[in-house]
Design an enzyme around this catalytic site. Structure first.
Site, PDB file in Angstrom:
ATOM      1  N   LYS A  45      42.609  30.861  38.643  1.00 27.67           N
ATOM      2  CA  LYS A  45      42.714  32.314  38.917  1.00 27.67           C
ATOM      3  C   LYS A  45      41.515  32.881  39.669  1.00 27.67           C
ATOM      4  O   LYS A  45      41.484  33.789  40.775  1.00 27.67           O
ATOM      5  CB  LYS A  45      43.123  33.248  37.904  1.00 27.67           C
ATOM      6  CG  LYS A  45      43.647  34.516  37.911  1.00 27.67           C
ATOM      7  CD  LYS A  45      45.186  34.705  38.503  1.00 27.67           C
ATOM      8  CE  LYS A  45      45.467  36.157  38.558  1.00 27.67           C
ATOM      9  NZ  LYS A  45      47.001  36.205  38.299  1.00 27.67           N
ATOM     10  N   TYR A  77      12.674  36.911  38.653  1.00 30.14           N
ATOM     11  CA  TYR A  77      12.664  37.198  37.364  1.00 30.14           C
ATOM     12  C   TYR A  77      11.495  37.943  36.848  1.00 30.14           C
ATOM     13  O   TYR A  77      11.114  39.040  37.397  1.00 30.14           O
ATOM     14  CB  TYR A  77      12.716  35.744  36.785  1.00 30.14           C
ATOM     15  CG  TYR A  77      12.939  35.821  35.095  1.00 30.14           C
ATOM     16  CD1 TYR A  77      14.077  36.251  34.576  1.00 30.14           C
ATOM     17  CD2 TYR A  77      12.040  35.203  34.275  1.00 30.14           C
ATOM     18  CE1 TYR A  77      14.282  36.349  33.169  1.00 30.14           C
ATOM     19  CE2 TYR A  77      12.267  35.240  32.774  1.00 30.14           C
ATOM     20  CZ  TYR A  77      13.391  35.849  32.194  1.00 30.14           C
ATOM     21  OH  TYR A  77      13.540  36.020  30.997  1.00 30.14           O
TER      22      TYR A  77
END
Length: 752
Positions: free
Chosen positions: A97, A42
């Site tokens: 999926k 970060y």
């Protein structure tokens, strides 16, 4: 052939809620342990790739997950065969999926459910998310909105947009059709083709086969109002009109006369025997309605033995399964940073699938399905678990994308790309699915010894309802019934066969057998009666010994050492008998077997060699080529220690025995598993990382396995008991329902 499996609502809900809700999680791919790690991940370190992407947007594929990330998008207006149940209700399907993308092609996918039926809302939302993803997979959106949404997004986005309900079915259908026509000697351009079901999938099928060479007026589409012919006005839209044919036929029955090919994406029973009888010689029938086809293969072959039949069902040959297409289409498209998935890429996928089905089928695929598979009328489409798919289909797709100019970053070395794809395939998934397929073919009568335990009962119910065979539960009827009711499976009581000493007619034979084995080992008739009548482990083993069951799974309620002692009353399963315990560790796409984890306390070199041979047999029975490392804290003679010497000598014993698998040692575990560490010893006889680790003692095996399980989150299967005359598997006391089920499947397959 009817599907024997049965999934209850309770099982389906339990699968989705345990051990944590949902079907996937997000895992960091970089270390996040120190302050430096966080500073790089970060602020301030992240500012560097941010600026790099701002300066050169294409580098987003280098510095972020964009290049391997797909959005699975739905609004829930056409969920499977359930219709419009809304965006939220579609989430389990979209999660499913997403995990299929990961399982079959190592594509990261995130499901996104959009709560709107307005195409403009969906187009805007997906377009705005474009920077996040390398591709968009649209799913379960009803027609005609799905056509509008996909077309607009393809025009306005610079990443692949693919509606799988349309094109996934079309690609697999096309692959099967290529091979069906190959077998019948017909040419696509000459074939008369009838489509029933002019929805999203049906229209996509027609569009693709026309792109492949089928002639427009040879393709007759039908919907609920009959033939879609030129001049028809009722029930028409722009997508149907594009496929209106010049024909005098007005009904499906009339259209079928003389047809070479039938494509069905409609409803059960839409095709009659009379329609089939009127078709041309060697008709090709793709009856793809789910869950029940337009006509079953049995019905079709009763009328037309010369027919080639495919369905959407896994319990019939020639399954048209979308999972053969979309993961690999996206894999190939993502790897060239494609701007789109075009017709040429879809055709390349279909042709590669067709070609793969014509090749010799590897033994591991045949082993997984319990039968020999070879190209022919009952095998025109590859099976979903063929390990060659991952390195065969994406390169064909990528090549087509490169040739048609949609690739941002072409692949220079295609051979290296194929090698990389092969390495991405998680072998654990194919091994486990192979075990399940073989178990279903075996139809073993499985003895579950501990019928008073809810986990065991749930596993027994799942075993039988999944179609693996008959579950024989050892326990008292009242206890079994009560436990099943508490588990919400009260209706399963009538399905299971509950066996105990009180209701068997074989008790006297069991006593006599046991007395013959134990009479000179300090057991009198009172002891024999007590063991045979009151100990479920001994009773279950006696059932197995007398052929009143085909395999046995036990150990979930008692320590494995205690259970093994009891089994030894009936079978020869001690160290001196050649019995061995082999535990499979599955972690981060790798499988490693550790032995001995059950029988040998402190084996010497001859026993260590036997352990290696037994473990090699287990590996081969699971479709893996064994590479054995004898482990120690010493590597090839240094540091010197008598505790390491036996590991060195064990390899020499295998030299004398002339075994036919790779082995070497002694070596440390990093040398065994890390190619860089192994490379420091160029004389090492292993050609790659070891997959069988033979350890010096049972305590070190136990520590290793449990440490991997607790610290690394490894999946543990075993110990797998090998070297016993009958298939017996001993669970651990901490086993879950799924663990017990896995052990039952291993027993059914006679692994070990």
């Amino acid at each position: 052939m009817a599907d024997k499996s049965k999934i209850t609502p309770e099982e389906a809900l339990s699968y989705h809620i345990d051990p944590i809700p949902g079907k996937y999680e997000i895992v960091a791919t970089k270390p996040m342990t120190t302050q430096r790690d966080l500073s790089l991940a970060y602020s301030p370190g992240v500012a560097v790739p941010v600026q790099a992407i701002a300066d050169a947007p294409e580098t987003a594929y280098d510095y972020t997950t964009k290049g391997n990330m797909v959005a699975v998008v739905s609004n829930g207006t056409a969920i499977l065969g359930m219709g419009n149940l809304g965006a939220l209700a579609s989430k389990p399907v979209m999660e499913g999926k997403s995990v299929l993308f990961k399982r079959f092609a190592d594509v990261n996918a995130i499901d996104i459910e959009l709560d709107s039926e307005d195409p403009e809302d969906i187009i805007k939302a997906v377009k705005l998310m474009g920077p996040t993803f390398g591709g968009i997979n649209l799913e379960d959106i009803k027609a005609p909105e799905c056509f509008i949404i996909e077309q607009r997004l393809k025009e306005e986005m610079d990443i692949p947009v693919f509606h799988d309900d349309q094109h996934g079915t079309a690609v697999i259908c096309a692959a099967g059709l290529i091979n069906a026509l190959h077998l019948t000697g017909k040419k696509l351009a000459d074939c008369r083709i009838v489509l029933n079901g002019a929805g999203a999938a049906g229209i996509a099928c027609l569009e693709l086969i026309k792109a492949m060479g089928a002639r427009h007026d040879n393709c007759i589409a039908c919907d609920t109002k009959g033939v879609i012919y030129q001049g028809r006005t009722e029930g028409m839209n722009q997508w149907k009109s594009a496929h209106a044919a010049r024909t005098d036929a007005r009904t499906l029955e009339e259209a079928m006369v003389g047809a070479d090919v039938f494509l069905g994406v409609s409803v059960k029973g839409a095709v009659t025997s009379e329609m089939l009888a009127s078709m041309a010689d060697n008709p090709v029938i793709f009856a793809m309605a789910n869950p029940d086809p337009e006509i079953t293969p049995e019905e079709a072959h009763a009328v037309r033995p010369d027919a080639i039949v495919a369905t959407g069902r896994s319990d019939y040959p020639n399954q048209v399964n979308n999972v053969l297409g979309f993961p690999y289409l996206f894999r190939g498209a993502l790897d060239i940073h494609a701007r789109a998935i075009n017709d040429e890429m879809k055709i390349a996928c279909a042709e590669a699938l067709a070609e793969l089905a014509r090749e010799d089928v590897p033994d591991e695929v045949a082993m997984a399905y319990g039968k020999k598979l070879s190209f022919g009328r009952d095998y025109i489409i590859p099976t979903p678990f063929d390990p060659r798919l991952i390195y065969t289909i994406p390169p064909a797709v990528a090549r087509a994308g490169m040739d048609t100019g949609v690739a941002r970053r072409p692949i220079v070395d295609m051979d290296a790309y194929r090698h990389n794809l092969k390495a991405r395939m998680d072998p654990t998934a194919s091994v486990l699915s192979g075990i399940a397929a073989r178990a279903k073919a075996a139809q073993a009568r499985m003895i579950f010894a501990e019928g008073d335990d809810e986990r065991v009962l749930r596993a027994a119910v799942a075993y039988q309802r999944s179609g693996y065979g008959k579950a024989l539960v050892v326990g008292r009827e009242a206890d079994v019934k009560e436990k099943l009711e508490q588990a919400g499976l009260g209706d399963a009581y009538r399905e299971l066969e509950v066996v105990n000493a009180a209701n068997t007619r074989h008790l006297e034979a069991y006593r006599s057998f046991l007395y013959q084995r134990l009479q000179r080992k300090g057991f009198d008739t009172h002891d024999i009666n007590r063991l045979a009548q009151r100990d479920r482990h001994v009773f279950s083993a006696l059932m197995l010994a007398h052929g009143h069951g085909d395999a046995l799974v036990t150990g979930a309620t008692r320590k494995s050492a205690h259970v093994l002692d009891l089994i030894n009353h009936v079978f020869d399963a001690r160290a001196e008998d050649g019995a061995v315990g082999v535990t499979a560790l599955l972690n981060k796409g790798k499988i490693v077997f550790v032995a001995d984890t059950l029988v040998h306390e402190w084996p010497e070199e001859e026993e260590l060699a036997t352990i290696a041979e037994r473990a090699a047999g287990v590996a081969r029975s699971l479709g893996l080529e064994p590479r054995v490392a004898f482990l120690s804290f010493s590597t090839f003679g240094y540091p010197i220690s008598e505790r390491a010497t036996k590991m060195h000598l064990a390899a020499r014993v295998l030299d004398r025995r002339g075994v036919d698998f790779e082995y070497d040692g002694e070596m440390t575990v990093d040398v065994a598993l890390n190619p860089a560490a192994m490379a420091k010893y160029p004389f090492c006889r292993l050609t790659g990382p070891a997959n069988i680790l033979v350890v010096p003692a049972r305590h070190s095996a136990s520590i290793s396995v449990k440490l991997m399980q607790e610290m690394a989150g490894a999946t543990v299967i075993g110990p797998i008991l090998a070297g016993v005359d009958k298939p017996i598997q001993v669970c651990s006391t901490g086993s879950t329902v799924n663990d017990i089920m896995n052990m039952a499947l291993l027993a059914a397959c006679e692994v070990g």
